[in-house]
Scaffold this active site. Structure first.
Site, PDB file in Angstrom:
ATOM      1  CG  HIS A 129      39.445  30.332  43.817  1.00  0.00           C
ATOM      2  ND1 HIS A 129      38.248  30.973  44.086  1.00  0.00           N
ATOM      3  CD2 HIS A 129      39.141  29.323  42.967  1.00  0.00           C
ATOM      4  CE1 HIS A 129      37.269  30.365  43.444  1.00  0.00           C
ATOM      5  NE2 HIS A 129      37.779  29.361  42.752  1.00  0.00           N
ATOM      6  CB  SER A 130      38.552  33.274  40.992  1.00  0.00           C
ATOM      7  OG  SER A 130      37.776  34.047  40.115  1.00  0.00           O
ATOM      8  CG  MET A 131      38.895  37.946  39.401  1.00  0.00           C
ATOM      9  SD  MET A 131      39.549  38.011  37.717  1.00  0.00           S
ATOM     10  CE  MET A 131      40.342  39.611  37.711  1.00  0.00           C
ATOM     11  CB  SER A 158      43.674  32.667  37.822  1.00  0.00           C
ATOM     12  OG  SER A 158      43.610  32.338  39.186  1.00  0.00           O
TER      13      SER A 158
END
Length: 833
Positions: A129-131, A158
């Site tokens: 998730h995300s980074m 991401s």
């Protein structure tokens, strides 16, 4: 039933040097505690949290997979999760590298756990998730990655292409290294270590205000045979934009992710990509398997609305079909089906010979939102469409698509009348910018087909169905956007179902939101460029006294603002030319290189990151706005120093360190002890950003102290030091994110030692420069000083958006020169005396 988190205590420093910093958990939905020792037996999926994310975020998806497994059976999934102590990975490149290294160590240990338990498991699926998605891709490029241990990566919101914050030079290097590794591998088909890798990237769309959804695209990094980029509002049964954090718990999306996780198990690359396209693409997808139909009793379809087909086989050429046959809501892989049992199958066939059809591939259902939870399945093909109807049950509409091309005026918009067919495809060839949002109004038509709008563009899988609310839909598409590789032509298309008049106008408020999302960092770098330009005006004002920042800003606005706006438009146009970009990259410090797979992609990472008219229009607007920000920050800093000056006694007289003092003895002043201590701490413990912040605070106090002295002869120096104070205060904004990472490390890990940014050269000149300001020396202007100020201003202008961290180094370089000029003036005066 609850979710239990069991720490994997066997992953110690023996297996990873970062085991004391990070940890690994097994996550399981169970009415009991997980028995120890942990003995996993299912298919491993490892969750990688993002910036300030928690390992507990995997709970929702884990629980959904358990529900589907209990309902439909299949392989059990073991969810593991990494605990990064909610580190700010989006702000610090070294943190990204540490997390990626630990991720590989965790993968190796998980596989060893399965081997110890007698299970033949060779790879782990990653869910980031995300980074965390960036960390997952970065881990593949590190030396401690064992090939084949990861074959499938799911990433949610991401930023794969562009770092969300460019305040750290290391994070820029990490992104370049990661994307160059992936691009170069897929470019070399004979030596591709990623040949068995598939990647899915999902963006939340406009509702994600943390990461611009344009940054999630994998198109220029991973070929379509191995990767898919899509948006949540394009996914069947999701159909909505999703907030950044909600990507992990939105019910509609997590169900589709769980379905995909359970269906990609033990599949090859083609099989996994087929699952991705069927579940997530939002566009018409076909099966990879081909079949032939021989001697079929087939009837040509007739164009027309609201018709019923009896049981049998039908075919058409270059036609489009709509049907109220729905799709089993519990599965994404069923055919068009009615609750009464009637079944409709659709195939796209490559060729037809008599009653035989060759090279037929099944067309999977494409769903669009409907009223009262009804679902319309829609199929279209550019070849032969073959239909297999089991029984006549409900209506089917078959017709050709009407094609229209429309012009558009940004002031008045455009109005188009649709034709009397199932749908009208309206293209807007000049609408290619993803920065502009629109409002589309659809009047009531005369068709029996329910009205809705399909919006699509040629860039990634940006296809979505919009149901009008009071006849209006909001349209924002991901066309040509700044700093992201894009196709030269990616215009907006609207396919209107149900007839009626269509009116499209610019959504100005929505467009302003798009600009802010893409240019947040520009509103730091561009004011920096203007501040250095104003500093240059102060040195060349032609007056006996050094002008104040307010006076020089007024001169800049009256004399040079219009010229700056016109120059900004010209620069925006020039940076759109590939030859100019190549030259500017050649002289860029530091030099950055990118490796592109597809030459049809264009990337502009300079100034506004735009080509064409949009950049020339936005440049003057941003210049005026940034000038206003300079005025605002000037007044804030001047107000703060004026307030502090009241804290000093007016009777205090400044020490009279004359300019005739020995410069060697100046260096031995007691304040150099403070500089020496800070320098040692930077080398051993602190990031240099902390030293810069301390120097700025000291300068604020020094400026306030000198302002309490109203002596006319000191006014020039007060003006000079006030300008330096504003410059350093603004530069502190660039340093704040890395400083936040260090503070978070102290709070969470109880450690003051920082893993990077101990370069003394990056801060020592600034410390000495601030210390030297206490001697009240104004360096004389020179051609080199002017060139250096001009270069620093232009560097902020051209490269500041993508290399905001260089703004600090630009000031440090300027401080070095001004310090040398200050002592040169002392030596020169001493020599003549």
């Amino acid at each position: 039933m609850w979710v239990a988190y069991s720490p994997i205590e066997g992953l110690t420093t023996e297996h990873s040097r970062l085991a004391e910093k990070y940890s690994l958990y097994l996550v399981k939905s169970t009415p009991y505690d997980i028995p120890l020792p942990v003995r996993p037996s299912g298919v491993p999926v490892l969750f990688v949290p993002g910036n300030a994310g928690s390992y507990r975020q995997i709970r929702s998806i884990s629980d959904t997979c358990r529900e589907l497994n209990e309902q439909y059976g299949g392989s059990e999934i073991d969810f593991f999760a990494l605990d990064f102590n909610e580190a700010y990975s989006a702000l610090h490149g070294r943190t990204l590298l540490d997390q990626a290294e630990y991720l590989n160590d965790a993968i190796n240990y998980i596989l060893q756990m399965y081997r110890d338990n007698g299970k033949d498991v060779s790879s782990v699926m990653l869910l980031g998730h995300s980074m965390g998605g960036v960390v997952s891709r970065l881990a593949i490029s590190l030396d401690n990655y064992k090939p084949g241990t990861v074959t499938t990566i799911f990433t949610l919101a991401s930023p794969h292409l562009v770092p969300p914050a460019t305040f750290d030079g290391d994070i820029q290097k990490v992104y370049n290294r990661m994307n160059d590794f992936w691009r170069s591998n897929y470019a070399d088909s004979d030596n591709n270590s990623l040949s068995d890798m598939t990647v899915l990237s999902i963006a939340g769309g406009k509702r994600d205000t943390m990461v611009p959804s344009d940054y999630i695209s994998l198109d220029s990094v991973v070929p379509s045979s191995h990767g898919l980029s899509t948006f949540s509002n394009s996914i069947n049964r999701v159909w909505t934009g999703i907030d950044h954090d909600a990507m992990m718990w939105c019910h509609q999306l997590r169900r589709q992710i769980a379905i995909a996780l359970m269906n990609v198990i033990d599949r090859d690359v083609n099989g996994r990509m087929e699952v991705f396209r069927k579940v997530f693409s939002g566009t018409q997808t076909l099966s990879d398997a081909e079949e032939d139909f021989e001697d079929v009793e087939v009837t040509p379809v007739k164009h027309g609305l609201h018709q019923k087909l009896e049981s049998g086989w039908y075919y058409g050429e270059n036609v489009q079909v709509m049907t109220t046959h729905t799709v089993n809501q519990e599965s994404a892989f069923e055919s068009y089906e009615m609750s009464s049992g009637s079944l409709l199958r659709a195939f796209e066939c490559r060729s037809k010979s008599g009653s035989s059809f060759k090279g037929c591939r099944k067309i999977f259902p494409l769903l669009v939102p409907g009223s009262n939870d009804a679902v319309i399945a829609f199929a279209e093909t550019e070849h032969y469409l073959l239909l297999d109807v089991s029984s006549s049950s409900d209506w089917i509409s078959i017709d050709q698509v009407s094609q229209k091309s429309a012009s558009f005026d940004f002031v008045t918009g455009a109005t188009i009348s649709t034709s009397n067919t199932i749908s009208t495809d309206i293209s807007f060839p000049k609408l290619t910018s993803g920065l502009v949002s629109y409002k589309v109004s659809v009047s009531k038509g005369v068709q029996l087909v329910r009205q809705y709008v399909q919006q699509n563009s040629s860039r990634v899988y940006d296809s979505k169905y919009l149901v009008p609310h009071n006849g209006v839909v909001d349209v924002s598409f991901h066309g040509d956007v700044p700093f992201v590789p894009y196709f030269q032509s990616s215009p907006l298309h609207l396919q209107v179902f149900g007839g009626g008049h269509v009116t499209i106008r610019v959504d100005w408020i929505g467009s302003l939101g798009n600009l802010f999302m893409r240019y947040r960092i520009l509103f730091i770098s561009l004011p920096s460029a203007i501040l250095y330009a104003i500093f240059l005006v102060q040195f060349h004002a032609g007056t006996a006294r050094f002008l104040s920042l307010r006076q020089s800003t007024s001169i800049f606005i009256n004399r040079y603002l219009l010229t700056s706006c016109l120059a900004g438009s010209g620069i925006a146009y020039l940076t759109g030319l590939s030859q100019v970009r190549d030259f500017l990259h050649l002289i860029q410090i530091p030099i950055t290189k990118t490796f592109a797979v597809d030459p049809s992609y264009t990337k502009n990472d300079l100034f506004l990151g735009l080509s064409g008219v949009s950049g020339t229009v936005l440049a003057p607007i941003f210049t005026v706005f940034s000038t206003g920000m300079v005025v605002l920050i000037t007044e804030l800093v001047m107000g703060l120093t004026s307030l502090l000056s009241f804290c000093f006694k007016s009777t205090t007289t400044a020490q009279s360190e004359s300019e005739s003092g020995d410069p060697i003895s100046d260096l031995l002043h007691k304040r150099t002890v403070f500089v020496a201590v800070i320098s040692v701490l930077v080398l051993l413990f602190f990031p240099y950003q902390l030293a810069f912040t301390l120097a700025t605070v000291a300068l604020l106090v020094m400026t306030a102290y000198f302002k309490s002295n109203k002596a006319p002869q000191e006014q020039s120096f007060n003006n000079y030091i006030s300008t330096i104070c504003v410059l350093m205060t603004w530069t502190c904004i660039i340093n704040a994110p890395v400083l936040a990472v260090w503070i978070q490390g102290i709070v969470v890990q109880r450690s003051m030692t920082f893993s990077s940014h101990h370069n003394l050269v990056s801060i020592l000149p600034t410390l000495l420069f601030v210390e030297n300001l206490s001697f009240r020396r104004i360096p004389s202007g020179s051609s080199i000083t002017s060139l250096l100020l001009a270069y620093t201003s232009l560097h902020c202008l051209f490269y500041g958006m993508m290399q905001a961290f260089m703004i600090h180094h630009g000031f440090n370089l300027l401080a070095t020169w001004l310090l040398c000029m200050s002592y040169k003036k002392v030596f020169f005066k001493s020599k003549h005396e």
